[in-house]
Every structure is written in C-alpha cells, then in structure tokens.
Write an enzyme that holds these catalytic residues in place. Structure first.
Site, PDB file in Angstrom:
ATOM      1  N   GLY A   9       0.796  -1.224   0.000  1.00  0.00           N
ATOM      2  CA  GLY A   9       0.000   0.000   0.000  1.00  0.00           C
ATOM      3  C   GLY A   9       0.827   1.272   0.000  1.00  0.00           C
ATOM      4  O   GLY A   9       2.010   1.274   0.347  1.00  0.00           O
ATOM      5  N   HIS A 320      23.366  26.435   7.901  1.00  0.00           N
ATOM      6  CA  HIS A 320      23.718  27.119   9.145  1.00  0.00           C
ATOM      7  C   HIS A 320      22.599  28.010   9.681  1.00  0.00           C
ATOM      8  O   HIS A 320      21.785  28.543   8.947  1.00  0.00           O
ATOM      9  CB  HIS A 320      25.005  27.936   8.965  1.00  0.00           C
TER      10      HIS A 320
END
Length: 421
Positions: A9, A320
């Site tokens: 599924g 960052h």
C-alpha cells in the site's frame, strides 16, 4: 515456518511522505518500518519471506534485494490492484508449503511476539491463530469477541453504542494453506475490498478452530506523519551507542549515540542522546542535536544548527543557523540558512494537522512541519506548527508558511520597499 509480509500500500494518510515511497519504507529510529518485521522473523528462525509489493515496489526491492544482507531469503509478488488484505495474502497461494505467518509491514512488533506466536501455534495447532491486544477504545480497530481462546466474532470499527469489549486485532496471524480456499470465496466488503477478517469469519461460521492469543508485547501502529516521531521515541529508548565514524576533539556526547561509517562530527557539536546518525554524514561545527533525533545517510547539518526530536531523511542539507523542531523532513531537501520550523503554538494547545483534507488533533503539544522529498526553503523562511509542504516545492526567502503547500509549487513573498537618498 514461512512468512508473508504485506508491503503493497501507499499510505495516503502519510502524504506527502508517501508520494515517493510506500508507507512501510518510511524510516523509524534509523531504518524502514518493514525492516523491523524482517528482523523479528529472522530472529525467530523464519528465513523464507514472501513480500507482497505494489505501490512503488522498486523502493522495497532496492533496499532488501534478495534478503541475503538481512539473513533471510525474500521472494517478491506484486499485487497489481490493491483490493484488500485477503486479496494481498491470496497472492501467496501456491507459494507456501505449510502454515505461515502474516505481518503487516507498517506495524512494528516486539520480536518476542513473533516467538510467542510460533510457540502458541505449535501448542494449539489451530486452523488460524490471531494476535489480540487490549485497548481502552476499540473504535478505530477491529474488535474481537472470544469464547475462551476461540474467536467468535470480529467487529470492524465498532460504534460507541456497541459493547465490543476491549480486545482488538493486531493484524498478525498464522494461517494454514487451507485459508486460500476461503480467500477465493471471500465476498467484497462494503468498502469494496476483500477483507481477511471476513475470510476468518467464514472459517468461524464453519466451526473451524480459529484461536487467539492476547499479547502485552510492544506493538506500534504507525498511520499518520506525527506517529513516526512517536514510534522513534519509543524505539530509541533502547538504542545502543556505536561510534563508527569520525568524532573531532571538542564534541560533547551525552547518552547513547550512533554515528555511522564515513560520518564526521565536527568540533563544538553537542549531542544529547539517544540520537541516530547514519552513514557519510557531515555534522557541525557547533550543532546541537537533541534527544530522539534520527538522521539518515548522506545528510549535512551546518554550523550552529539545532535539531530537536526530528527525522531527517537521506541526502538532505540543513544549513547554518537553522532550527528544526519535532519535524519529519523528507529526502534530498535543502533547508536554507536561517530557516526556522516552529513546534509550539502561542496558546500552548495541541497542534492540528491536515490528514486527507481533514483537520486532525494530533494530541501533541509540540509538533513542527512535515516536508515531502526535494523541498527547498529560502533564507530566513519560517514554518508554523503542523504545516505540510508537498514534494518538490520551493519556499522563497523570508516567507512565513502558516498553511499547507501542495507539491511542486513555488511560494514567493511579495514586498514593497522604498530606496531614498
């Protein structure tokens, strides 16, 4: 004993995460959900496994191959039309020679439960053996009525006004090959599917020995995106630390932490375990990785990034000065510098999330965002708690996302400014 593992599924409630992989291949605590089933079978001496695949079957085949790397032998059968659990199990007709275990690949079980199942079947020798579990509210499951240890009735998703007891079907079975004859006779349900519970009830009405054991072993049903985080938290409680990569001087590690081969943890990073870091990752410098964070392979986490209780999938970069809280981030995403994913509402209430066009109370006080694969964010973009971003979408710099973004969309902030001498 042989085994049939159902992994065909999509898992539409998990979108956008399942737009590029079947639900069973979503990672929990460092590996795909269905791998826990394979490990549980192997650890209990079951090495012959038939995987019923369908949606995005190439993802399953690519990961497991012939099974030899996992200590098992895997045969694949594709279910071209997903017509229900009975139809899926019926795909294995003629391939099993004796009694066989059936596991749903999106349910994570304690390996000892499989051992209990094999022992109980050996003692009882029934036609069919089911594993049940006690719950407070059976309304979301199939409730089972017993007479002693014999199954007498299965009630799918009983309404509150029905006294269905508190035992539910876990979707874990042992069948004899005779079940295939009953599968062939199973009619379509009201949902338009061939249900294995209808097959079992046909056996019950024919007075065949259909028995059950009630287990208290760990059993985790993962159905919606935030439940990946719940499952990771549970499974990482038993994490055993292993540093296989490179850890520079100046790194602080508390609690169990796994660092995969080829990964580097740069100076100044603080890791508060349990934390899992996959192979060939580049972490830091000066990161803060908080408990229950799970990082896939080939992931880059830049300078001064904080990640809390999140799943970061393979090939993603978190650049960052970003914050990711209680979130699930898909594969091959790029989280630009200064991106902030919030995880707490102003009113401190539970976070809601859209599931199949319905706003659902997640029950979580802290929950961030869910990104599909290939999402890119611009610098200083922000995401409110509970939002989802579809695969391949781009979020421009400075945007504040407060509602879901569909797949393959571009979101750009329109602003006006004045330039003066």
């Amino acid at each position: 004993m042989e085994a049939v593992v159902l992994t065909a599924g999509e898992g539409t409630r998990m979108r956008p995460l399942t737009l590029t992989r079947p639900k069973t291949m979503l990672p929990v605590a460092g590996k795909p959900m269905v791998e826990y089933s394979v490990d549980a079978l192997r650890d209990n001496g079951v090495s012959e496994i038939i995987m019923i695949t369908g949606y995005r079957e190439e993802v399953v085949r690519s990961h497991f191959g012939d099974g030899s790397e996992f200590g098992v032998n895997i045969t694949y059968v594709k279910q071209d039309e997903r017509l229900g659990t009975a139809h899926a199990i019926g795909q294995a007709a003629g391939m099993v020679s004796d009694e066989f275990i059936v596991l749903n690949g999106d349910i994570i079980t304690d390996p000892q439960l499989v051992g209990d199942l094999i022992s109980a079947y050996s003692d009882m020798k029934p036609e069919t053996l089911m594993v049940l579990r006690e719950v407070l509210d059976p309304s979301s499951f199939g409730a089972v009525r017993l007479e002693g240890d014999r199954v007498r009735e299965i009630i799918e998703k009983p309404s509150p006004d029905v006294d269905a007891g508190n035992l539910i079907n876990t979707g874990i079975y042992v069948f004899s090959p005779a079940v295939f004859d009953y599968i062939e006779q199973t009619p379509l349900s009201r949902r338009g599917e061939y249900e294995i519970t209808d097959t079992i009830m046909m056996q019950v009405r024919d007075d065949l020995p259909v028995r059950a054991i009630v287990s208290e072993r760990e059993w985790i049903d993962v159905g919606r995106p935030w439940e990946l985080l719940d499952a990771s938290e549970k499974l990482m409680k038993g994490l055993e630390g292993a540093i296989l990569g490179d850890v520079e001087d100046g790194v602080t590690i508390h609690g169990p932490v796994v660092v995969g081969d080829g990964s580097i943890i740069r100076s100044g990073t603080y890791i508060q375990g349990p934390v899992y870091i996959g192979k060939d990752c580049d972490i830091g410098p000066n990161c803060y990785l908080r408990a229950h964070t799970c990082i896939g392979n080939n992931v880059s986490i830049g300078n001064a990034v904080e990640i809390k209780n999140s799943i970061i999938m393979d090939g993603t970069n978190v650049n960052h000065l970003s914050y990711v809280g209680d979130s699930v981030i898909g594969a091959d995403c790029n989280i630009a510098a200064g991106t902030n994913i919030a995880n707490l509402r102003f009113d401190d209430g539970p976070v809601r999330m859209m599931v199949k066009e319905e706003s659902v109370d997640t029950g979580r006080r802290k929950l961030g965002a869910v990104f599909g694969d290939g999402v890119k964010t611009g610098i200083n973009s922000s995401f409110n708690p509970g939002v989802k971003v579809g695969k391949g979408s781009r979020i421009g710099a400075g945007c504040v996302i407060y509602e879901d973004v569909p797949s393959d969309k571009l979101v750009i902030l329109k602003q006006e400014y004045t330039v003066r001498d």
